[in-house]
Design an enzyme around this catalytic site. Structure first.
Site, PDB file in Angstrom:
ATOM      1  N   LYS A 118      26.137   6.017  -7.843  1.00 43.99           N
ATOM      2  CA  LYS A 118      25.594   4.963  -7.219  1.00 43.99           C
ATOM      3  C   LYS A 118      23.973   4.998  -7.478  1.00 43.99           C
ATOM      4  O   LYS A 118      23.521   6.103  -6.884  1.00 43.99           O
ATOM      5  CB  LYS A 118      25.902   4.912  -5.600  1.00 43.99           C
ATOM      6  CG  LYS A 118      25.401   3.788  -4.971  1.00 43.99           C
ATOM      7  CD  LYS A 118      25.697   3.633  -3.664  1.00 43.99           C
ATOM      8  CE  LYS A 118      25.060   2.525  -2.686  1.00 43.99           C
ATOM      9  NZ  LYS A 118      25.445   2.328  -1.417  1.00 43.99           N
ATOM     10  N   CYS A 154      24.848   3.147   6.886  1.00 44.85           N
ATOM     11  CA  CYS A 154      23.870   2.384   7.258  1.00 44.85           C
ATOM     12  C   CYS A 154      24.008   1.107   7.849  1.00 44.85           C
ATOM     13  O   CYS A 154      23.212   0.495   8.445  1.00 44.85           O
ATOM     14  CB  CYS A 154      23.163   2.122   5.801  1.00 44.85           C
ATOM     15  SG  CYS A 154      24.318   1.139   4.705  1.00 44.85           S
ATOM     16  N   GLU A 210      27.730  13.960 -11.096  1.00 45.34           N
ATOM     17  CA  GLU A 210      28.365  13.177 -10.003  1.00 45.34           C
ATOM     18  C   GLU A 210      29.632  13.109 -10.140  1.00 45.34           C
ATOM     19  O   GLU A 210      30.471  13.407  -9.071  1.00 45.34           O
ATOM     20  CB  GLU A 210      27.340  11.817  -9.660  1.00 45.34           C
ATOM     21  CG  GLU A 210      26.043  12.197  -8.867  1.00 45.34           C
ATOM     22  CD  GLU A 210      26.129  12.319  -7.528  1.00 45.34           C
ATOM     23  OE1 GLU A 210      27.346  12.675  -7.034  1.00 45.34           O
ATOM     24  OE2 GLU A 210      24.966  12.606  -7.204  1.00 45.34           O
ATOM     25  N   CYS A 231      21.549   5.894   5.687  1.00 47.11           N
ATOM     26  CA  CYS A 231      23.162   6.216   5.437  1.00 47.11           C
ATOM     27  C   CYS A 231      23.540   7.485   6.117  1.00 47.11           C
ATOM     28  O   CYS A 231      24.790   8.008   5.775  1.00 47.11           O
ATOM     29  CB  CYS A 231      23.589   6.284   3.838  1.00 47.11           C
ATOM     30  SG  CYS A 231      23.138   4.649   2.966  1.00 47.11           S
ATOM     31  N   LYS A 279      27.791   1.824  -9.776  1.00 46.76           N
ATOM     32  CA  LYS A 279      27.416   0.952  -9.182  1.00 46.76           C
ATOM     33  C   LYS A 279      25.754   0.838  -9.303  1.00 46.76           C
ATOM     34  O   LYS A 279      25.143   2.085  -9.148  1.00 46.76           O
ATOM     35  CB  LYS A 279      27.480   0.978  -7.532  1.00 46.76           C
ATOM     36  CG  LYS A 279      26.982  -0.071  -6.836  1.00 46.76           C
ATOM     37  CD  LYS A 279      27.442   0.174  -5.266  1.00 46.76           C
ATOM     38  CE  LYS A 279      26.586  -0.547  -4.353  1.00 46.76           C
ATOM     39  NZ  LYS A 279      26.707  -0.483  -3.309  1.00 46.76           N
TER      40      LYS A 279
HETATM   41  C1  PBG Z   1      26.079   0.985   1.731  1.00 40.66           C
HETATM   42  C2  PBG Z   1      26.201   0.005   0.649  1.00 40.66           C
HETATM   43  C3  PBG Z   1      25.269  -0.769  -0.128  1.00 40.66           C
HETATM   44  C4  PBG Z   1      26.004  -1.577  -1.270  1.00 40.66           C
HETATM   45  C5  PBG Z   1      27.295  -1.224  -0.908  1.00 40.66           C
HETATM   46  N1  PBG Z   1      27.259  -0.226   0.111  1.00 40.66           N
HETATM   47  C6  PBG Z   1      23.829  -1.050   0.035  1.00 40.66           C
HETATM   48  C7  PBG Z   1      23.016   0.037  -0.076  1.00 40.66           C
HETATM   49  O1  PBG Z   1      23.028   1.260  -0.564  1.00 40.66           O
HETATM   50  O2  PBG Z   1      21.758  -0.122   0.287  1.00 40.66           O
HETATM   51  C8  PBG Z   1      25.336  -2.558  -1.829  1.00 40.66           C
HETATM   52  C9  PBG Z   1      26.116  -3.580  -2.468  1.00 40.66           C
HETATM   53  C10 PBG Z   1      25.646  -4.806  -3.194  1.00 40.66           C
HETATM   54  O3  PBG Z   1      24.407  -4.998  -3.277  1.00 40.66           O
HETATM   55  O4  PBG Z   1      26.442  -5.806  -3.196  1.00 40.66           O
HETATM   56  N2  PBG Z   1      25.323   2.106   1.344  1.00 40.66           N
END
Ligand code: PBG
Length: 326
Positions: A195, A122, A233, A130, A248
């Site tokens: 995530k 991304c 997952e 992504c 996350k």
């Molecule tokens: C990449 C990614 C993201 C984050 C970490 N890796 C953004 C998303 O998925 O939009 C977010 C990290 C944060 O908010 O601190 N895909």
């Protein structure tokens, strides 16, 4: 265990006894600091929604590392802002891209620092998704090939751990295979396993300039309502060869962290994301919260939930607080 025979306040009387019975600890060795590497030279471009953080060019990353190392922070997680973006994110595996050069610069001066890289498309795609777009959505299997190339280029540049954050199905197995084929069977994968599709990534997308130009990420990131699915997952990523599994965001998903730690007993990381950071910054700036106490309580709660390590934009400030506390 009835009052007045049992009185819990006996063990809260003073700092010494409180420390003696404290169940959870938080150490600087648990922390991972995310850094945003941009192209160019001499650049420090502050990120408005993340006070204290900036996009840094490689030379300035080198300077930043001096403080990171002096604070005892053992690991960093790198994100790249490339000069050129296109539909297929072709700069993601550029051996001279910002992340690849930052890895080399850090390892050259501070070989003891553990360099982890975020593996995702991304930051490199013009549309901000992504992976590769086909028929209006991210195409899973063709994206896997690009992720493998990106991961490999990071490891070739000297990365210690790769962390795929794209949420494509099968990416851990694909990346494991690609690394093993090239002889990197010793390089661990930290998988962003659970995530969620979260509003708390808002400030990060400013920082990484990776906001999707159309739609959202709900066809690949998880629905915040799901917990059982998070276990699936993680189970799948472990089967595919993940060494460390991540949840996350962290604070709105402490229940998920606990369940994953209990169920799998694997090394578990939590990502205390940008929005969790910015909320405390904003409230503290308004005088509504005590910054340091809210920060330390948040980090401790993530450890208490079961995370072994925490990726956090607070790493430097937390390290300073811990140092003072001695
Ligand atoms: C990449 C990614 C993201 C984050 C970490 N890796 C953004 C998303 O998925 O939009 C977010 C990290 C944060 O908010 O601190 N895909």
């Amino acid at each position: 265990m009835n009052f007045p025979i049992y009185r819990l306040r006996r063990l809260r009387k003073n700092p010494t006894i409180r420390e003696m019975v404290r169940e959870t600890d938080l150490n600087v060795s648990d922390l991972i600091l995310p850094l945003f590497v941009t192209h160019g030279k001499g650049i420090t471009k502050p990120i408005k929604s993340m006070p204290g953080h900036a996009q840094l060019s490689v030379d300035n990353i080198r300077k930043e590392m001096k403080e990171v190392v002096s604070l005892g922070i053992p690991s960093v997680l790198l994100f790249g802002i490339p000069e050129h973006k296109d539909a297929t994110g072709s700069s993601a595996n550029d051996p001279h891209g910002p992340v690849q050069e930052a890895i080399a610069a850090i390892k050259d001066k501070y070989p003891q620092v553990q360099v982890i890289t975020d593996v995702c498309m991304c930051e490199y795609t013009s549309h901000g998704h992504c992976g590769i777009i086909k028929d209006g959505d991210v195409d899973n299997d063709s994206t896997l090939e690009l992720l493998c190339e990106e991961a490999l280029s990071h490891v070739k540049a000297g990365a210690d751990i790769v962390a795929p954050s794209d949420m494509m199905d099968g990416r851990v197995a694909a990346i494991r295979g690609a690394l093993d084929d090239e002889g990197y069977d010793d390089t661990p994968i930290m998988s962003y396993a659970a995530k969620y599709s979260s509003a708390f990534y808002g400030p990060f997308r400013d920082a990484a300039e990776s906001t999707p130009q159309f739609g959202d990420r709900r066809s690949y990131q998880m629905d915040p309502a799901n917990a059982e699915e998070a276990l699936r997952e993680v189970a799948l990523d472990i089967e595919e060869g993940a060494d460390i599994v991540m949840v996350k965001p962290a604070l709105p998903y402490l229940d998920i962290i606990r369940r994953i730690k209990t169920e799998f007993g694997y090394p578990t990381a939590a990502y205390n994301v940008s929005g969790e950071f910015s909320m405390i910054k904003a409230a503290a700036a308004a005088g509504w919260l005590d910054h340091d106490r809210a920060m330390m309580e948040s980090l401790m709660s993530i450890r208490r939930a079961g995370a072994d390590m925490i990726i956090t934009y607070f790493a430097k400030e937390a390290a300073k607080v811990m140092r003072k506390a001695g």
